[in-house]
Enzyme design. Structure first.
Site, PDB file in Angstrom:
ATOM      1  N   GLU A   1      58.172  32.630  48.766  1.00  0.00           N
ATOM      2  CA  GLU A   1      57.552  33.931  49.066  1.00  0.00           C
ATOM      3  C   GLU A   1      56.349  33.699  49.971  1.00  0.00           C
ATOM      4  O   GLU A   1      55.472  32.904  49.659  1.00  0.00           O
ATOM      5  CB  GLU A   1      57.086  34.571  47.748  1.00  0.00           C
ATOM      6  CG  GLU A   1      56.300  35.844  47.956  1.00  0.00           C
ATOM      7  CD  GLU A   1      55.300  36.115  46.830  1.00  0.00           C
ATOM      8  OE1 GLU A   1      55.646  35.887  45.656  1.00  0.00           O
ATOM      9  OE2 GLU A   1      54.180  36.546  47.151  1.00  0.00           O
TER      10      GLU A   1
ATOM     11  N   ARG B   1      50.758  28.937  53.293  1.00  0.00           N
ATOM     12  CA  ARG B   1      52.201  28.772  53.049  1.00  0.00           C
ATOM     13  C   ARG B   1      52.979  28.830  54.354  1.00  0.00           C
ATOM     14  O   ARG B   1      53.941  28.095  54.554  1.00  0.00           O
ATOM     15  CB  ARG B   1      52.710  29.847  52.092  1.00  0.00           C
ATOM     16  CG  ARG B   1      52.234  29.612  50.681  1.00  0.00           C
ATOM     17  CD  ARG B   1      53.004  30.464  49.695  1.00  0.00           C
ATOM     18  NE  ARG B   1      52.438  30.334  48.362  1.00  0.00           N
ATOM     19  CZ  ARG B   1      52.837  31.034  47.315  1.00  0.00           C
ATOM     20  NH1 ARG B   1      53.811  31.924  47.439  1.00  0.00           N
ATOM     21  NH2 ARG B   1      52.269  30.866  46.150  1.00  0.00           N
TER      22      ARG B   1
ATOM     23  N   ARG C   1      52.727  24.975  45.954  1.00  0.00           N
ATOM     24  CA  ARG C   1      52.488  26.199  46.714  1.00  0.00           C
ATOM     25  C   ARG C   1      51.268  26.997  46.266  1.00  0.00           C
ATOM     26  O   ARG C   1      50.970  28.038  46.828  1.00  0.00           O
ATOM     27  CB  ARG C   1      53.717  27.088  46.600  1.00  0.00           C
ATOM     28  CG  ARG C   1      53.967  27.467  45.130  1.00  0.00           C
ATOM     29  CD  ARG C   1      55.053  28.455  44.975  1.00  0.00           C
ATOM     30  NE  ARG C   1      56.347  27.880  45.273  1.00  0.00           N
ATOM     31  CZ  ARG C   1      57.478  28.578  45.307  1.00  0.00           C
ATOM     32  NH1 ARG C   1      57.460  29.872  45.096  1.00  0.00           N
ATOM     33  NH2 ARG C   1      58.627  27.997  45.540  1.00  0.00           N
ATOM     34  N   HIS C   2      50.595  26.547  45.213  1.00  0.00           N
ATOM     35  CA  HIS C   2      49.454  27.295  44.695  1.00  0.00           C
ATOM     36  C   HIS C   2      48.142  26.568  44.934  1.00  0.00           C
ATOM     37  O   HIS C   2      48.023  25.389  44.647  1.00  0.00           O
ATOM     38  CB  HIS C   2      49.602  27.553  43.192  1.00  0.00           C
ATOM     39  CG  HIS C   2      50.641  28.572  42.875  1.00  0.00           C
ATOM     40  ND1 HIS C   2      51.905  28.217  42.493  1.00  0.00           N
ATOM     41  CD2 HIS C   2      50.602  29.921  42.905  1.00  0.00           C
ATOM     42  CE1 HIS C   2      52.620  29.322  42.303  1.00  0.00           C
ATOM     43  NE2 HIS C   2      51.847  30.376  42.549  1.00  0.00           N
TER      44      HIS C   2
ATOM     45  N   SER D   1      53.613  39.685  50.141  1.00  0.00           N
ATOM     46  CA  SER D   1      53.905  40.896  49.370  1.00  0.00           C
ATOM     47  C   SER D   1      53.411  42.063  50.201  1.00  0.00           C
ATOM     48  O   SER D   1      52.324  41.991  50.789  1.00  0.00           O
ATOM     49  CB  SER D   1      53.133  40.927  48.057  1.00  0.00           C
ATOM     50  OG  SER D   1      53.585  39.922  47.218  1.00  0.00           O
TER      51      SER D   1
ATOM     52  N   ARG E   1      42.048  32.664  43.552  1.00  0.00           N
ATOM     53  CA  ARG E   1      42.927  32.927  42.396  1.00  0.00           C
ATOM     54  C   ARG E   1      42.686  31.866  41.328  1.00  0.00           C
ATOM     55  O   ARG E   1      42.871  30.672  41.588  1.00  0.00           O
ATOM     56  CB  ARG E   1      44.404  32.871  42.804  1.00  0.00           C
ATOM     57  CG  ARG E   1      44.804  33.833  43.917  1.00  0.00           C
ATOM     58  CD  ARG E   1      45.122  35.224  43.379  1.00  0.00           C
ATOM     59  NE  ARG E   1      45.231  36.176  44.471  1.00  0.00           N
ATOM     60  CZ  ARG E   1      46.385  36.634  44.959  1.00  0.00           C
ATOM     61  NH1 ARG E   1      47.516  36.226  44.445  1.00  0.00           N
ATOM     62  NH2 ARG E   1      46.386  37.515  45.953  1.00  0.00           N
TER      63      ARG E   1
ATOM     64  N   GLU F   1      44.331  30.501  39.157  1.00  0.00           N
ATOM     65  CA  GLU F   1      45.649  30.133  38.622  1.00  0.00           C
ATOM     66  C   GLU F   1      45.637  28.658  38.300  1.00  0.00           C
ATOM     67  O   GLU F   1      45.483  27.837  39.209  1.00  0.00           O
ATOM     68  CB  GLU F   1      46.739  30.408  39.666  1.00  0.00           C
ATOM     69  CG  GLU F   1      47.064  31.872  39.799  1.00  0.00           C
ATOM     70  CD  GLU F   1      47.980  32.157  40.972  1.00  0.00           C
ATOM     71  OE1 GLU F   1      49.054  32.721  40.759  1.00  0.00           O
ATOM     72  OE2 GLU F   1      47.611  31.832  42.116  1.00  0.00           O
TER      73      GLU F   1
END
Ligand code: AMO
Length: 437
Positions: free
Chosen positions: A361, A411, A220-221, A364, A212, A214
């Protein structure tokens, strides 16, 4: 073959070969104690100075630095006076297999050591028991979940990570040079796990890297993490997907508790809690109301229809206080905030969910839109054109109804052990400013 520390008790009074790190050297007047370490624990090696035959061994050891590695031939003796498991090795031969330079920091005391320094020297950081335990626990969790899936007739697949088009949102994708053109790094095995179902396998999973782009520096990323993804066919609704995820997590956590529960308590001061079924499920609208009433929290306008980090934290609080649960499924997200491949019902309601655990989270999931015409419509609504054309083909020639989810494994490990962030959790963290070692 080398005998491990945890196997030595089965070899008392036998001659064995042991290899490991030199953890500490305690040079006393009459005796030298050397603490040896391998991945399974520590053991004492005792060299009496009065024995003429030990002179050569003492010469070798007195020149050696801690963290060097040696291969010892010797006898295992039972000795109640020895604190380390009541065993000692009496060596007859020592070979130095590698010599260590002085270490840049003391890995047994990481308190004041900067996280970047620890990441620069990850292989030294890992010599702290706490950090090897992180890897072993993650491995055990994965093994427990894999076992559950094999027992339930899932097939493990391996999909490509070099792909021709973005697999989730176009903005978070890494572009790489690919001969004279470009390729992308897979943001999820999403399209391919669904393709496997269109191919007639009706239960598949994959554990693999997810990329990712990001540019976020949160706890958390990561730009690369490990996804635990699965997909299965002939479901009636996304409720079936949530049911399966409950069983899967219970299987993983049970495996961890059985094997490492005690050690986790000791080292991380954290309890491994096996959840009971069903995990509470809440509609986003009701959740907003609860968070407002209980904690005076209102979701900011830009996040309406979705969650944010603060809402996830408070959701955990609510789950504990109202449902006595560490987990909470949240459903009824706005379709505008979710990917086009999630199914919507006849009223346009999204058939997907997120799972929140200990304030974050972790998953998903959804029932997928498997009807070609509906899927094309959803893709068009999101303005997706050429990029998803290849994916849409999978649904043209018959495709069973299906659903699935993706868990962020890093996570899970972080939350399971109560770690402060993903940098500390990942074997080798990858973020906007880190591509080494
Ligand atoms: P999603 O994008 O929500 O869904 O990702 C699934 C899970 O992966 C974890 N995660 C991350 N972990 C570390 N660093 C990141 N940058 C990061 N981004 C996400 C989270 C998240 O819940 N295709 C869907 C899954 C599906 O529907 O099957 C997907 O990728 O724990």
């Amino acid at each position: 073959m080398k005998i491990n520390v945890n196997e030595l008790k089965n070899h008392v009074d036998e001659e064995i070969v042991f290899s490991g790190f030199v953890d500490a050297i305690r040079d006393k007047k009459w005796v030298m104690f050397v603490i040896l370490r391998d991945a399974t624990g520590k053991v004492q090696m005792t060299i009496e100075k009065s024995e003429e035959a030990n002179k050569e061994l003492l010469d070798i050891m007195s020149e050696l630095t801690v963290e060097s590695t040696i291969r010892v031939t010797g006898k295992v003796l039972s000795n109640e006076a020895v604190k380390l498991g009541g065993l000692e090795i009496i060596p007859s031969k020592i070979e130095v297999t590698s010599k260590a330079l002085p270490l840049p920091f003391d890995f047994n005391n990481l308190d004041g050591v900067n996280i970047d320094t620890r990441m620069d020297y990850k292989w030294l950081d890992m010599r702290n028991r706490r950090n090897t335990l992180i890897r072993q626990v993650e491995s055990c969790m994965t093994e427990g979940m894999r076992r559950y899936l094999y027992e339930n007739h899932f097939t493990e697949i391996h999909s490509p990570k070099l792909i021709g088009a973005a697999s989730e949102s176009g903005s978070d994708v890494f572009e790489v040079k690919y001969f004279d053109g470009v390729a992308y790094l897979a943001q999820s095995p999403q399209f391919y796990k669904q393709m496997a179902l269109a191919g007639g396998l009706d239960r598949v999973f994959e554990v693999g890297p997810v990329f990712r782009a990001e540019n976020s520096n949160t706890n958390r990323h990561a730009t690369e993490f490990t996804g635990f993804d699965l997909e299965f066919a002939y479901i009636d609704s996304y409720e079936d997907v949530m049911d399966l995820e409950e069983d899967l997590l219970i299987a993983g956590l049970t495996a961890v508790k059985e094997k490492y529960g005690e050690e986790i308590k000791e080292v991380f001061n954290t309890e491994v809690v096996i959840p009971t079924k069903p995990f509470p499920r809440i509609r986003l609208k009701d959740l907003y109301q609860e968070l407002h009433d209980r904690y005076q929290f209102d979701i900011p306008t830009e996040d309406v229809g979705d969650m944010n980090a603060e809402a996830e934290k408070l959701t955990f609080k609510l789950a504990q206080e109202k449902y006595n649960s560490e987990f909470m499924f949240v459903v009824d997200y706005a379709a505008t905030k979710r990917p086009f491949y999630h199914m919507r019902d006849s009223e346009g309601k999204l058939q997907g969910y997120d799972l929140i655990w200990r304030g974050m989270e972790i998953t998903s999931g959804a029932q997928r839109e498997h009807r070609y015409d509906e899927l094309v419509k959803n893709a068009q609504e999101k303005g997706l054109g050429k990029d998803v054309e290849f994916y849409l083909q999978f649904f043209k020639y018959g495709c069973p109804p299906h659903g699935g989810f993706g868990i962020g494994l890093d996570r899970i490990t972080m939350l399971l052990l109560g770690l402060s962030g993903i940098k500390e959790t990942q074997f080798l963290f990858r973020g906007p400013n880190r591509l080494t070692p």
